[in-house]
Write an enzyme that holds these catalytic residues in place. Structure first.
Site, PDB file in Angstrom:
ATOM      1  N   ARG A 148     -61.364 -26.398 -39.887  1.00 52.04           N
ATOM      2  CA  ARG A 148     -60.061 -26.295 -40.534  1.00 52.04           C
ATOM      3  C   ARG A 148     -59.047 -25.686 -39.566  1.00 52.04           C
ATOM      4  NH1 ARG A 148     -63.492 -24.739 -44.933  1.00 52.04           N
ATOM      5  NH2 ARG A 148     -63.238 -26.138 -46.727  1.00 52.04           N
ATOM      6  N   LYS A 208     -62.263 -20.075 -45.636  1.00 52.14           N
ATOM      7  CA  LYS A 208     -62.229 -20.493 -47.037  1.00 52.14           C
ATOM      8  C   LYS A 208     -63.449 -20.021 -47.821  1.00 52.14           C
ATOM      9  CE  LYS A 208     -61.103 -24.423 -49.977  1.00 52.14           C
ATOM     10  NZ  LYS A 208     -60.683 -25.845 -50.010  1.00 52.14           N
ATOM     11  N   HIS A 233     -55.801 -32.276 -41.061  1.00 51.85           N
ATOM     12  CA  HIS A 233     -56.600 -32.870 -42.132  1.00 51.85           C
ATOM     13  C   HIS A 233     -57.051 -34.277 -41.767  1.00 51.85           C
ATOM     14  CE1 HIS A 233     -57.034 -30.121 -45.404  1.00 51.85           C
ATOM     15  NE2 HIS A 233     -55.745 -29.820 -45.423  1.00 51.85           N
ATOM     16  N   HIS A 271     -67.678 -26.685 -46.848  1.00 50.20           N
ATOM     17  CA  HIS A 271     -67.565 -26.925 -48.289  1.00 50.20           C
ATOM     18  C   HIS A 271     -68.566 -26.038 -49.024  1.00 50.20           C
ATOM     19  CE1 HIS A 271     -65.799 -31.222 -47.627  1.00 50.20           C
ATOM     20  NE2 HIS A 271     -64.883 -30.279 -47.583  1.00 50.20           N
ATOM     21  N   TYR A 285     -66.330 -38.553 -48.746  1.00 50.50           N
ATOM     22  CA  TYR A 285     -66.312 -39.197 -47.438  1.00 50.50           C
ATOM     23  C   TYR A 285     -67.195 -40.440 -47.400  1.00 50.50           C
ATOM     24  CZ  TYR A 285     -63.908 -35.036 -45.865  1.00 50.50           C
ATOM     25  OH  TYR A 285     -63.000 -34.031 -45.719  1.00 50.50           O
TER      26      TYR A 285
END
Length: 411
Positions: free
Chosen positions: A252, A277, A350, A376, A385
């Site tokens: 990220r 995150k 992104h 994630h 995806y």
């Protein structure tokens, strides 16, 4: 953590920094008086440590008194600057004398709500929640408490259960149905934390429409063009390293700009980070091409400074890059140099991150591994995806050529 910084000590540190700026002695005295006022403001709320919620509450109080005509614009600006300098010093351990853009946010007036709001935000900061999570919680919980006040409630124990679904119904005027899912998550977290909030938890929507967008990725031609331009001297070494990290690892933007020199193990060729995150530790191999560009940037192009972060501004002051906006600019500029996505197509980290995931998938990398690399927390988040793996999806398609059909039924 922010919750451990005593206001008294923080204020003295900021006053020392102000005295180094060469301002007139009268202005230095004025800011000492302002900070005495700020300490009294905090004492009335039984707070003796710094918190961003306290700053927001003080700024809101200033704005209300300014709008009521209790003082003029110059005093309002000094009061605002004094509060925001505290925030800057906590974040950067330095201050910059500048004009702060006024963007007032209405805050609850109930002392109970203000204290509860402040404690909740402090709790998020204490447990190391990401900056994006904290900012979203600030905004959504503030809206929730303001809605309750407008409905005549000044404490959660006074809140009628019907107020919770009414709040979400109210949001539908400005929020899309798919965004309500995010709102529900933050309000659920707040009510779980707050005393008296548990009885309201069952009223928070448990099922919300989930947005499943089409994932934007680079085409093969765009990918080739990007890789070609990265081999030229057109792109700055810093920008090359940022693009390659995203392209090869799927990191990220926030994790790229927070990368520190100590995170790179040159002996074992690895990079170790704490994902912003999820808060999970993560180690990735340092590929040769990324390592070569990183080392060239650090040795030759990176400003000579004690700052621990890898990626810094090219011009003084040499501070770390600021997340999504800076990375977006880097990607957009590099895309332009590569001659791709020159119109309104999606750009930014992104797109590169999605492309990295798609290419890993097409090479047979397990979805669980990709999920870990992308950071994630929910493994099913990576399932989207699968839609980018065109060849695998084509092999799953049903051959309709052997099935007799009535063409009229298709029109």
């Amino acid at each position: 953590m922010h919750t451990n910084i005593l206001l008294k000590e923080l204020i003295e540190s900021v006053l020392r920094e102000i005295s180094k700026l060469g301002l007139c002695s009268e202005l230095n005295c004025q800011y000492r008086r302002i900070y005495n006022r700020f300490k009294k403001f905090a004492e009335k709320r039984n707070m003796d440590c710094f918190s961003s919620a306290l700053i927001e509450s003080f700024l809101s109080d200033i704005e209300q008194k300014y709008m009521a005509g209790q003082f003029g614009r110059p005093r309002r600006n000094h009061l605002r600057r004094a509060a925001l300098l505290l925030q800057d010093y906590v974040r950067d351990e330095a201050i910059e004398w500048k004009i702060y853009v006024v963007n007032p946010k209405q805050m609850p007036t109930s002392q109970e709500f203000l204290l509860l709001y402040s404690r909740f935000i402090d709790n998020l900061e204490f447990y190391g929640r990401s900056e994006n999570t904290i900012q979203s919680s600030k905004n959504l919980v503030r809206q929730f408490l303001l809605f309750l006040e407008d409905s005549g409630c000044t404490a959660l124990l006074m809140t009628h259960p019907d107020m919770v679904p009414s709040f979400f119904q109210h949001l539908l005027a400005t929020y899309s149905p798919t965004s309500i899912r995010t709102v529900a998550s933050h309000i659920r977290s707040f009510l779980s934390f707050a005393e008296g909030g548990e009885r309201l938890l069952p009223l928070v929507p448990s099922y919300c429409t989930r947005n499943k967008p089409i994932i934007p990725i680079l085409t093969d031609k765009e990918d080739d063009a990007l890789k070609r331009v990265l081999k030229t001297q057109k792109v700055l070494l810093r920008d090359k390293a940022i693009i390659l990290l995203a392209l090869r690892t799927g990191l990220r933007a926030v994790d790229i700009v927070k990368l520190k020199l100590e995170d790179i193990d040159w002996v074992n060729d690895t990079i170790s980070i704490i994902q912003s995150k999820t808060g999970n530790p993560f180690k990735i191999p340092l590929a040769a091409d990324i390592g070569n560009v990183l080392s060239s940037y650090i040795l030759n192009d990176r400003p000579k400074t004690e700052n621990p972060y890898v990626f810094l501004r090219s011009l003084a002051p040499f501070r770390p890059l600021s997340g999504h906006s800076t990375c977006y600019t880097v990607v957009r500029k590099t895309f332009h140099q590569a001659g791709i996505r020159l119109g309104n197509e999606r750009k930014g980290i992104h797109v590169i991150r999605h492309s990295a995931a798609s290419r890993m998938l097409s090479k047979g990398v397990p979805v669980t591994t990709i999920s870990s690399m992308l950071g994630h927390s929910n493994k099913t988040s990576t399932d989207i995806y699968l839609t980018t793996d065109t060849e695998s999806m084509r092999s799953c398609a049903i051959d309709l050529s052997e099935i007799p059909m009535n063409c009229k039924g298709l029109i």
